[in-house]
Motif scaffolding. Structure first.
Motif, PDB file in Angstrom:
ATOM      1  N   ILE A   1      42.129  21.809  84.171  1.00 53.88           N
ATOM      2  CA  ILE A   1      41.563  20.595  83.581  1.00 53.88           C
ATOM      3  C   ILE A   1      40.032  20.622  83.686  1.00 53.88           C
ATOM      4  CG2 ILE A   1      41.410  18.079  83.801  1.00 53.88           C
ATOM      5  CD1 ILE A   1      44.374  18.126  84.676  1.00 53.88           C
ATOM      6  N   SER A   2      39.532  21.055  84.845  1.00 50.79           N
ATOM      7  CA  SER A   2      38.073  21.070  84.992  1.00 50.79           C
ATOM      8  C   SER A   2      37.446  22.099  84.057  1.00 50.79           C
ATOM      9  CB  SER A   2      37.687  21.348  86.445  1.00 50.79           C
ATOM     10  OG  SER A   2      38.283  22.551  86.884  1.00 50.79           O
ATOM     11  N   LEU A   3      38.135  23.212  83.810  1.00 48.12           N
ATOM     12  CA  LEU A   3      37.581  24.207  82.883  1.00 48.12           C
ATOM     13  C   LEU A   3      37.614  23.716  81.438  1.00 48.12           C
ATOM     14  CD1 LEU A   3      38.904  27.536  84.412  1.00 48.12           C
ATOM     15  CD2 LEU A   3      36.538  26.746  84.322  1.00 48.12           C
ATOM     16  N   PHE A   4      38.664  22.962  81.065  1.00 48.75           N
ATOM     17  CA  PHE A   4      38.686  22.352  79.729  1.00 48.75           C
ATOM     18  C   PHE A   4      37.512  21.394  79.568  1.00 48.75           C
ATOM     19  CE2 PHE A   4      43.256  23.555  79.278  1.00 48.75           C
ATOM     20  CZ  PHE A   4      43.182  24.093  78.003  1.00 48.75           C
ATOM     21  N   ALA A   5      37.226  20.630  80.632  1.00 51.93           N
ATOM     22  CA  ALA A   5      36.073  19.717  80.562  1.00 51.93           C
ATOM     23  C   ALA A   5      34.789  20.537  80.403  1.00 51.93           C
ATOM     24  CB  ALA A   5      36.012  18.856  81.822  1.00 51.93           C
ATOM     25  N   ALA A   6      34.715  21.673  81.104  1.00 51.02           N
ATOM     26  CA  ALA A   6      33.500  22.487  81.022  1.00 51.02           C
ATOM     27  C   ALA A   6      33.292  23.054  79.618  1.00 51.02           C
ATOM     28  CB  ALA A   6      33.577  23.636  82.037  1.00 51.02           C
ATOM     29  N   THR A   7      34.376  23.503  78.960  1.00 47.60           N
ATOM     30  CA  THR A   7      34.193  24.040  77.606  1.00 47.60           C
ATOM     31  C   THR A   7      33.762  22.929  76.648  1.00 47.60           C
ATOM     32  OG1 THR A   7      36.540  23.744  77.118  1.00 47.60           O
ATOM     33  CG2 THR A   7      35.856  25.921  77.845  1.00 47.60           C
ATOM     34  N   ALA A   8      34.330  21.715  76.825  1.00 43.97           N
ATOM     35  CA  ALA A   8      33.932  20.615  75.944  1.00 43.97           C
ATOM     36  C   ALA A   8      32.459  20.272  76.160  1.00 43.97           C
ATOM     37  CB  ALA A   8      34.811  19.392  76.191  1.00 43.97           C
ATOM     38  N   LEU A   9      32.019  20.286  77.437  1.00 42.69           N
ATOM     39  CA  LEU A   9      30.610  19.990  77.707  1.00 42.69           C
ATOM     40  C   LEU A   9      29.712  21.090  77.120  1.00 42.69           C
ATOM     41  CD1 LEU A   9      30.812  18.625  81.374  1.00 42.69           C
ATOM     42  CD2 LEU A   9      30.428  17.336  79.271  1.00 42.69           C
ATOM     43  N   GLY A  10      30.187  22.339  77.186  1.00 46.56           N
ATOM     44  CA  GLY A  10      29.442  23.435  76.554  1.00 46.56           C
ATOM     45  C   GLY A  10      29.301  23.202  75.058  1.00 46.56           C
ATOM     46  N   ALA A  11      30.388  22.713  74.433  1.00 48.19           N
ATOM     47  CA  ALA A  11      30.349  22.439  72.994  1.00 48.19           C
ATOM     48  C   ALA A  11      29.366  21.316  72.685  1.00 48.19           C
ATOM     49  CB  ALA A  11      31.747  22.076  72.495  1.00 48.19           C
ATOM     50  N   VAL A  12      29.378  20.263  73.526  1.00 49.62           N
ATOM     51  CA  VAL A  12      28.424  19.168  73.303  1.00 49.62           C
ATOM     52  C   VAL A  12      26.995  19.702  73.418  1.00 49.62           C
ATOM     53  CG1 VAL A  12      27.565  16.958  74.166  1.00 49.62           C
ATOM     54  CG2 VAL A  12      30.015  17.394  74.124  1.00 49.62           C
TER      55      VAL A  12
END
Lengths: 196, 353
Positions: free
Chosen positions: B246-257
């Motif tokens: 879950i934390s890595l999914f959040a990290a990829t989304a933040l990378g996209a932002v």
């Protein structure tokens, strides 16, 4: 029934004439939708008209997905400018790509030499025409395309009448001479002359 | 014990091994060369050198100039900012395709918020990151709680976010692209450039350094490898695999932002279509960089080099002056060769262990 719209071949052809008039004879056609009929026709209209004026044009195809990335488009145009120093004009087929071309010419240090023309309007493109960074933009007057198509259909539904053949809403050249009026309308009535 | 999960199931940790005993004098050079070849990023490094030489020769000199260098580095950096967290997620055994539309959505949040509704730039940016984090958390929670393949879950979210971004953009602004004139500190941090080199290059290096540190120096990094190598073994060894994912999914989304914000400010405007090219480019860069599609193996430096290769090939082609009809053919061929080379070096690395 009638078709309300712009002949894309003639849009490209007019662009070639406008480039040639300003002394640009080796024009890069930045095709951000390779294979799409409208894009191929605009580039071939440009090629034919420049050939008639004694010049030539080359195509820069940007893959579809990459065309949504302003950085990649800018850098692809820079690459093309670098590989062919003869290029003295850039023709873009959309208003966001037009701004990428402005950036590319500036970063490549050839903004003075390379003339830029485009199809379609946005407020950024209109401002760039006013500032002299873009030579012209070809307006197909999309607002009229929607408006008259509905008007024709309404009259056909009510009275059985309709226009016949091609109703041309373009190509209409917007350049430094008439850009002020267009900008005024664009700021007062969003979406009627050009995108935000 | 996390390391137990590794050895029990024959999975491989990508951490470089320290030499077991002091090498005899004279053998130092050869053994350190051998050790270098066995690092997971060596294949990507070799691939980078090859494509660089290729375009240095074919690029008519323009590729080697300062402007040409800035050109491929800018492209590589925007890709790398996202590919590095995507690579970490892939090491943990999951995919995130939704990043493609998160980029466009965040660019519209910033450009509509600041450009049309006159929100202070920083508030618009924070809003974009908060919404991005929520999308990432949703990806993660749905994936771990349903056990559906993340490829499908995030593909669905790709469409959901793309549709929502288009709908809300039209609702709030009446258009799908908004011009912006960013100024002040946000411009400096996300949109400045020097001699044509964009500030995104610094973000790229910083994110790679942090990701590399996390992956190789922290227990959490070990958990990422363990989760991707064998989830059940990792769980029985006490690794909180759900939290890792879950934390890595959040990290990829933040990378996209971050990519969305960088593009919006660098290119003075937002567009709902931004980011479409990242959907597959980011995982491709990770794979070129030596990350295994099946998870459990890879490195942040490798993904960094993968994005360099992608940037060089993607942009170098335009310096050759070849008819651009063939550009994608060349791109595909070179990428295939890069992955093949990588595969070869990975096999060497695994044999040597």
């Amino acid at each position: 029934m009638a078709r309300v719209g712009q002949s894309d071949y003639h849009a490209g052809f007019l662009a070639g004439e406008l480039f040639a008039k300003e002394g640009a004879h080796h024009v890069l056609c930045v095709n951000h939708a390779p294979g799409a009929v409208f894009a191929e026709q605009r580039c071939s209209g440009l090629a034919d008209s420049l050939k008639k004026a004694g010049g030539d044009s080359s195509a820069l195809n940007i893959p579809w997905a990459d065309a949504t990335n302003p950085g990649k488009v800018t850098q692809a145009i820079q690459g093309a400018l670098s590989s062919d120093p003869k290029i003295d004009g850039i023709f873009t087929l959309g208003s966001s790509v037009a701004m990428d071309a402005v950036r590319a010419a500036a970063q490549q240090g050839v903004a003075e030499k390379v003339k830029i023309g485009s199809v379609d309007l946005s407020s950024a493109v209109l401002n760039a025409i006013q500032d002299g960074k873009i030579l012209f933009a070809i307006d197909q007057q999309p607002y009229l395309q929607g408006y008259y198509a509905v008007a024709i259909l309404a009259q056909n539904a009510r009275y059985g009448m309709h226009l016949v053949g091609q109703v041309a809403t373009g190509p209409l050249a917007i350049d430094k001479a008439n850009v002020d009026r267009v900008l005024k309308v664009n700021s007062e009535h969003h979406g009627i002359r050009g995108a935000l | 014990m996390v390391s137990a999960a590794h050895s029990d199931h024959g999975a491989v940790s990508a951490r470089p091994r320290a030499s077991q005993s002091a090498p005899a004098p004279g053998w130092t050079l050869i053994s350190s060369l051998k050790r270098a070849i066995r690092r997971p990023e060596f294949g990507a490094f070799a691939g980078m050198i090859l494509v660089y030489i290729f375009f240095a020769v074919a690029g008519k000199g323009g590729f080697l100039t300062l402007a040409g260098t800035a050109n491929w580095m800018n492209t590589a950096s925007e890709l790398g900012v996202l590919a590095v967290p995507v690579g970490l997620l892939m090491i943990a055994g999951e995919f995130d395709l939704s990043v493609g539309s998160v980029i466009g959505a965040s660019s519209m949040i910033v450009s509509i918020g600041n450009g049309l509704y006159s929100l202070p730039m920083w508030i618009a940016i924070v809003l974009a990151f908060v919404i991005g984090a929520l999308i990432g958390l949703a990806n993660g929670i749905i994936t771990v709680s349903t056990r559906l393949p993340s490829f499908i879950v995030t593909l669905a979210v790709l469409f959901i976010v793309a549709g929502a971004a288009l709908g809300f953009s039209r609702l709030f602004s009446g258009t799908t692209a908004v011009t912006l004139t960013p100024e002040g500190s946000a411009r400096a941090i996300f949109g400045s450039q020097a001699a044509g080199f964009h500030v995104s290059i610094l973000w790229w290096i910083a994110i790679t350094a942090i990701a590399s540190w996390i992956l190789t120096q922290t227990p959490y990094g070990n958990w990422i490898f363990a989760t991707g190598a064998d989830r059940n073994a990792a769980r029985s060894a006490g690794v909180p695999t759900d939290r890792v994912k879950i934390s890595l999914f959040a990290a990829t989304a933040l990378g996209a932002v971050l990519v969305g914000v960088l593009q919006t400010i660098q290119y003075s405007g937002g567009d709902v279509t931004y980011g479409r090219d990242f959907v597959f480019d980011a995982p491709v860069a990770a794979v070129i960089g030596g990350v295994l599609l099946t998870g459990g193996y890879g490195s942040a430096i490798g993904v960094f080099l993968g994005s360099v290769i992608f940037g060089i090939v993607n942009m170098g082609i335009f310096y050759t002056g070849w008819n651009s009809d063939w550009a994608q053919l060349v791109l595909g061929t070179l990428l295939l060769l890069a992955v093949l080379g990588n595969n070869y070096f990975r096999k060497l690395a695994l044999k040597g262990r």
